[in-house]
Write a protein that holds these residues in place. Structure first.
Motif, PDB file in Angstrom:
ATOM      1  N   LEU A  18       0.829  -1.207   0.000  1.00  0.00           N
ATOM      2  CA  LEU A  18       0.000   0.000   0.000  1.00  0.00           C
ATOM      3  C   LEU A  18       0.864   1.257   0.000  1.00  0.00           C
ATOM      4  CD1 LEU A  18      -2.803  -1.109   2.484  1.00  0.00           C
ATOM      5  CD2 LEU A  18      -3.120  -0.527   0.077  1.00  0.00           C
ATOM      6  N   ALA A  19       1.942   1.237   0.781  1.00  0.00           N
ATOM      7  CA  ALA A  19       2.839   2.399   0.805  1.00  0.00           C
ATOM      8  C   ALA A  19       3.488   2.610  -0.561  1.00  0.00           C
ATOM      9  CB  ALA A  19       3.911   2.205   1.878  1.00  0.00           C
ATOM     10  N   ALA A  20       3.862   1.520  -1.216  1.00  0.00           N
ATOM     11  CA  ALA A  20       4.435   1.630  -2.562  1.00  0.00           C
ATOM     12  C   ALA A  20       3.414   2.215  -3.531  1.00  0.00           C
ATOM     13  CB  ALA A  20       4.906   0.255  -3.039  1.00  0.00           C
ATOM     14  N   ALA A  21       2.157   1.804  -3.412  1.00  0.00           N
ATOM     15  CA  ALA A  21       1.109   2.329  -4.284  1.00  0.00           C
ATOM     16  C   ALA A  21       0.892   3.826  -4.042  1.00  0.00           C
ATOM     17  CB  ALA A  21      -0.191   1.558  -4.048  1.00  0.00           C
ATOM     18  N   ILE A  22       0.979   4.244  -2.784  1.00  0.00           N
ATOM     19  CA  ILE A  22       0.839   5.670  -2.467  1.00  0.00           C
ATOM     20  C   ILE A  22       1.909   6.481  -3.185  1.00  0.00           C
ATOM     21  CG2 ILE A  22       1.040   7.358  -0.595  1.00  0.00           C
ATOM     22  CD1 ILE A  22      -0.158   5.135   1.255  1.00  0.00           C
ATOM     23  N   SER A  23       3.149   6.021  -3.101  1.00  0.00           N
ATOM     24  CA  SER A  23       4.265   6.745  -3.731  1.00  0.00           C
ATOM     25  C   SER A  23       4.168   6.726  -5.250  1.00  0.00           C
ATOM     26  CB  SER A  23       5.601   6.120  -3.316  1.00  0.00           C
ATOM     27  OG  SER A  23       5.955   6.494  -2.024  1.00  0.00           O
ATOM     28  N   ALA A  24       3.883   5.572  -5.810  1.00  0.00           N
ATOM     29  CA  ALA A  24       3.865   5.445  -7.267  1.00  0.00           C
ATOM     30  C   ALA A  24       2.758   6.301  -7.886  1.00  0.00           C
ATOM     31  CB  ALA A  24       3.700   3.977  -7.655  1.00  0.00           C
ATOM     32  N   THR A  25       1.580   6.276  -7.293  1.00  0.00           N
ATOM     33  CA  THR A  25       0.471   7.061  -7.851  1.00  0.00           C
ATOM     34  C   THR A  25       0.732   8.557  -7.761  1.00  0.00           C
ATOM     35  OG1 THR A  25      -0.667   6.863  -5.719  1.00  0.00           O
ATOM     36  CG2 THR A  25      -1.285   5.306  -7.442  1.00  0.00           C
ATOM     37  N   LYS A  26       1.461   8.982  -6.745  1.00  0.00           N
ATOM     38  CA  LYS A  26       1.786  10.410  -6.631  1.00  0.00           C
ATOM     39  C   LYS A  26       2.686  10.870  -7.773  1.00  0.00           C
ATOM     40  CE  LYS A  26       1.256  11.084  -1.645  1.00  0.00           C
ATOM     41  NZ  LYS A  26       1.945  11.320  -0.338  1.00  0.00           N
ATOM     42  N   GLU A  27       3.389   9.938  -8.401  1.00  0.00           N
ATOM     43  CA  GLU A  27       4.266  10.274  -9.528  1.00  0.00           C
ATOM     44  C   GLU A  27       3.514  10.269 -10.851  1.00  0.00           C
ATOM     45  OE1 GLU A  27       7.473  11.350  -9.353  1.00  0.00           O
ATOM     46  OE2 GLU A  27       6.873  11.436  -7.242  1.00  0.00           O
ATOM     47  N   ILE A 288      13.026  -4.498 -10.956  1.00  0.00           N
ATOM     48  CA  ILE A 288      12.298  -5.162  -9.870  1.00  0.00           C
ATOM     49  C   ILE A 288      12.745  -4.594  -8.521  1.00  0.00           C
ATOM     50  CG2 ILE A 288      11.798  -7.336  -8.709  1.00  0.00           C
ATOM     51  CD1 ILE A 288      12.142  -8.778 -11.316  1.00  0.00           C
ATOM     52  N   PHE A 289      11.769  -4.122  -7.754  1.00  0.00           N
ATOM     53  CA  PHE A 289      12.025  -3.565  -6.431  1.00  0.00           C
ATOM     54  C   PHE A 289      11.357  -4.478  -5.395  1.00  0.00           C
ATOM     55  CE2 PHE A 289      12.551  -0.308  -9.489  1.00  0.00           C
ATOM     56  CZ  PHE A 289      13.419   0.627  -8.978  1.00  0.00           C
ATOM     57  N   ALA A 290      11.791  -4.341  -4.160  1.00  0.00           N
ATOM     58  CA  ALA A 290      11.193  -5.161  -3.098  1.00  0.00           C
ATOM     59  C   ALA A 290      11.160  -4.353  -1.812  1.00  0.00           C
ATOM     60  CB  ALA A 290      11.990  -6.453  -2.893  1.00  0.00           C
ATOM     61  N   ALA A 291      10.146  -4.626  -0.984  1.00  0.00           N
ATOM     62  CA  ALA A 291      10.008  -3.879   0.259  1.00  0.00           C
ATOM     63  C   ALA A 291       9.210  -4.695   1.264  1.00  0.00           C
ATOM     64  CB  ALA A 291       9.292  -2.549  -0.003  1.00  0.00           C
ATOM     65  N   GLY A 292       9.572  -4.517   2.543  1.00  0.00           N
ATOM     66  CA  GLY A 292       8.803  -5.146   3.608  1.00  0.00           C
ATOM     67  C   GLY A 292       9.421  -6.427   4.112  1.00  0.00           C
ATOM     68  N   ASN A 293       8.581  -7.270   4.700  1.00  0.00           N
ATOM     69  CA  ASN A 293       9.075  -8.472   5.369  1.00  0.00           C
ATOM     70  C   ASN A 293       9.558  -9.559   4.418  1.00  0.00           C
ATOM     71  OD1 ASN A 293       8.807  -7.567   7.996  1.00  0.00           O
ATOM     72  ND2 ASN A 293       6.701  -8.263   8.178  1.00  0.00           N
ATOM     73  N   ASN A 294       9.325  -9.417   3.132  1.00  0.00           N
ATOM     74  CA  ASN A 294       9.928 -10.349   2.191  1.00  0.00           C
ATOM     75  C   ASN A 294      11.399  -9.996   1.937  1.00  0.00           C
ATOM     76  OD1 ASN A 294       8.209  -8.246   0.988  1.00  0.00           O
ATOM     77  ND2 ASN A 294       9.277  -8.753  -0.898  1.00  0.00           N
ATOM     78  N   VAL A 295      11.816  -8.777   2.284  1.00  0.00           N
ATOM     79  CA  VAL A 295      13.232  -8.390   2.178  1.00  0.00           C
ATOM     80  C   VAL A 295      13.978  -8.851   3.430  1.00  0.00           C
ATOM     81  CG1 VAL A 295      14.829  -6.447   2.028  1.00  0.00           C
ATOM     82  CG2 VAL A 295      12.715  -6.424   0.696  1.00  0.00           C
ATOM     83  N   PHE A 303       8.636   0.613   9.725  1.00  0.00           N
ATOM     84  CA  PHE A 303       9.795   0.423   8.857  1.00  0.00           C
ATOM     85  C   PHE A 303       9.357  -0.174   7.510  1.00  0.00           C
ATOM     86  CE2 PHE A 303      12.638  -0.268  12.841  1.00  0.00           C
ATOM     87  CZ  PHE A 303      12.646   1.102  13.063  1.00  0.00           C
ATOM     88  N   VAL A 304       8.417  -1.086   7.569  1.00  0.00           N
ATOM     89  CA  VAL A 304       7.888  -1.702   6.345  1.00  0.00           C
ATOM     90  C   VAL A 304       7.244  -0.635   5.460  1.00  0.00           C
ATOM     91  CG1 VAL A 304       6.070  -3.234   5.507  1.00  0.00           C
ATOM     92  CG2 VAL A 304       7.573  -3.971   7.367  1.00  0.00           C
ATOM     93  N   TYR A 305       6.482   0.235   6.080  1.00  0.00           N
ATOM     94  CA  TYR A 305       5.839   1.342   5.354  1.00  0.00           C
ATOM     95  C   TYR A 305       6.900   2.226   4.688  1.00  0.00           C
ATOM     96  CZ  TYR A 305       3.325   5.816   4.853  1.00  0.00           C
ATOM     97  OH  TYR A 305       2.792   6.990   4.386  1.00  0.00           O
ATOM     98  N   GLU A 306       7.935   2.592   5.443  1.00  0.00           N
ATOM     99  CA  GLU A 306       8.979   3.467   4.891  1.00  0.00           C
ATOM    100  C   GLU A 306       9.643   2.823   3.673  1.00  0.00           C
ATOM    101  OE1 GLU A 306      11.495   4.066   8.241  1.00  0.00           O
ATOM    102  OE2 GLU A 306      10.228   5.606   9.140  1.00  0.00           O
ATOM    103  N   GLU A 307       9.919   1.535   3.740  1.00  0.00           N
ATOM    104  CA  GLU A 307      10.528   0.848   2.603  1.00  0.00           C
ATOM    105  C   GLU A 307       9.583   0.833   1.402  1.00  0.00           C
ATOM    106  OE1 GLU A 307      13.357  -2.362   4.999  1.00  0.00           O
ATOM    107  OE2 GLU A 307      11.781  -3.042   3.650  1.00  0.00           O
ATOM    108  N   GLY A 308       8.310   0.622   1.669  1.00  0.00           N
ATOM    109  CA  GLY A 308       7.339   0.609   0.578  1.00  0.00           C
ATOM    110  C   GLY A 308       7.274   1.953  -0.132  1.00  0.00           C
ATOM    111  N   LYS A 309       7.333   3.028   0.640  1.00  0.00           N
ATOM    112  CA  LYS A 309       7.294   4.363   0.022  1.00  0.00           C
ATOM    113  C   LYS A 309       8.505   4.564  -0.897  1.00  0.00           C
ATOM    114  CE  LYS A 309       4.843   7.514   0.930  1.00  0.00           C
ATOM    115  NZ  LYS A 309       4.587   8.348   2.107  1.00  0.00           N
TER     116      LYS A 309
END
Length: 408
Positions: A18-27, A288-295, A303-309
């Motif tokens: 969700l954090a990644a989606a927030i950042s990507a859509t803002k772009e 390919i990017f990765a974020a969260g507990n799979n990293v 921290f997971v949110y920050e990585e997603g952003k």
């Protein structure tokens, strides 16, 4: 079957996705988030305790409240529920999925993997005895109680003192179960100390360190377990066995990052059990990017949110054909360092580094090569992630050894 072109495709609808989606859509790029369940949020949906959001929103929120804050931030409807990713094709940048409308192949410019982690099962403990009813992972027990309003039993022992196990000890006690104790094979708790205090000590629930379950008893339903003290090699010590009558065993013995979709072609970290990433959350495959507990397994969703952003933002830049700096510098693990990320960096911008020490230290220093970066005048533990911002790159060579040393 149909095909769809997207700029940024995100796999996983938990906090990182969700954090990644927030950042990507803002772009302003075309973004799609795939979630295999009916709704997003992941485990946040069932975490009704507080403790979320102190870093990100400067408030102490419950899991659902944290999730709602992210929904409020996400201004576009980019979520596709009930999508299962079957395959990622690195050569053609295609992501093959199965959904209620059939087979859908996404042609992507950038991909963010936010697939999270799953609980380690009871079978990983190799405990002798029947596989009877009454044994649950902590996450399953939490879902039963908090989502379906069902208790797993009447009298419970919890094995493993990870955060979710500690939280469930308190939760089951509040709901009226007899929580006889928590056993932990390590000499120290596996979760945050605040959870040990708030979930066990405040509710007078015993914590047996250096103990483990050595046998499960029961026919169709669990009726007892045997626990024993372990030596420094985690081997049960003969003569210390104790049989405890319980009808429920809850396991909280760790999480496994989920990377099956990419581990065949992305460079992986054998300690983190996740992809090697740089400060842009970029993997060894540049799109390919990765974020969260799979990293790596984090202790805070913030921290997971920050990585997603970060991942969403830089994935959007890649989708717009912008070039990111090469990450030709590496962090190497030195003494007493376990989880460590990022493993690569470009030296072009400041970034946050996360690490866990391999053991507890009463007082210690963190060093990059021979340079002291931070002094800890308090006890640091493997259960608590250390985070710090790296700003000064002077005199860094191509490889920087990170280590933690004890001091007087």
């Amino acid at each position: 079957m149909r095909r769809e072109k997207v700029d940024v495709l995100i796999v996983g609808g938990g906090a990182a996705g969700l954090a990644a989606a927030i950042s990507a859509t803002k772009e302003g790029v075309k973004t799609v988030l795939l979630e295999r369940d009916r709704s997003t949020g992941g485990v946040l949906n069932q975490c009704i305790h507080n403790g979320f959001g102190l870093h990100v929103y400067k408030e102490e929120l419950t899991g659902p409240e944290f999730m709602e804050r992210m929904w409020d931030e996400l201004k576009e409807d980019v979520i596709r529920p009930n999508y299962t990713v079957l395959e990622i094709k690195p050569k053609t940048r295609e992501v093959v999925t199965l959904s209620e409308e059939g087979l859908v192949i996404f042609e992507v410019k950038a991909l963010v993997m936010a697939t999270g982690a799953r609980e380690r099962p009871l079978s990983s403990l190799q405990i002798p005895g029947s596989r009877v009813a009454g044994v649950y992972t902590a996450g399953v027990a939490q879902k039963m109680v908090n989502i379906y309003n069902r208790l797993p039993g009447r009298k419970v022992l919890i094995v493993g003192s990870g955060d979710i196990g500690l939280i469930m000890a308190r939760r089951l006690k509040i709901e009226g179960m007899d929580v006889v104790g928590v056993v932990e094979i390590m000499p120290e708790p596996g979760g945050l100390i605040r959870n040990v205090v708030q979930c066990l000590e405040d509710f007078e629930i015993p914590l047996w360190l250096s103990h483990t379950v050595v046998e499960i008893h029961g026919d169709q339903r669990l009726n007892a377990v045997t626990i024993a003290k372990v030596d420094k090699n985690k081997k049960p010590i003969p003569g210390t066995e104790r049989k405890i009558k319980v009808d429920t065993l809850v396991t909280s013995v760790g999480l496994i990052p989920q990377n099956e979709l990419i581990e065949g072609f992305v460079e992986m970290d054998p300690i983190n059990k996740g992809p090697i990433i740089d400060e842009f959350m970029r993997t060894s495959i540049k799109w390919i990017f990765a974020a969260g507990n799979n990293v790596a397994i984090h202790d805070l969703v913030d921290f997971v949110y920050e990585e997603g952003k970060i991942a969403g933002y830089y994935a959007a830049l890649i989708s717009k054909n912008e070039k990111l700096p090469d990450s030709d510098k590496r962090f190497l693990r030195g003494q007493n360092v376990g989880v460590l990320l990022p493993q690569r960096f470009s030296q072009k911008k400041s970034f946050k580094i996360y690490l866990r020490p391999l053991k507890s230290f009463k007082k210690s220093i963190l060093k990059f090569d021979d340079k002291v970066i931070r002094k800890f005048n308090w006890r640091i533990r493997p259960s608590e992630m250390i985070d710090l911002v790296v700003k000064d790159f002077n005199n860094f060579g191509p490889n920087v050894t990170v280590e933690v040393n004890e001091i007087d």
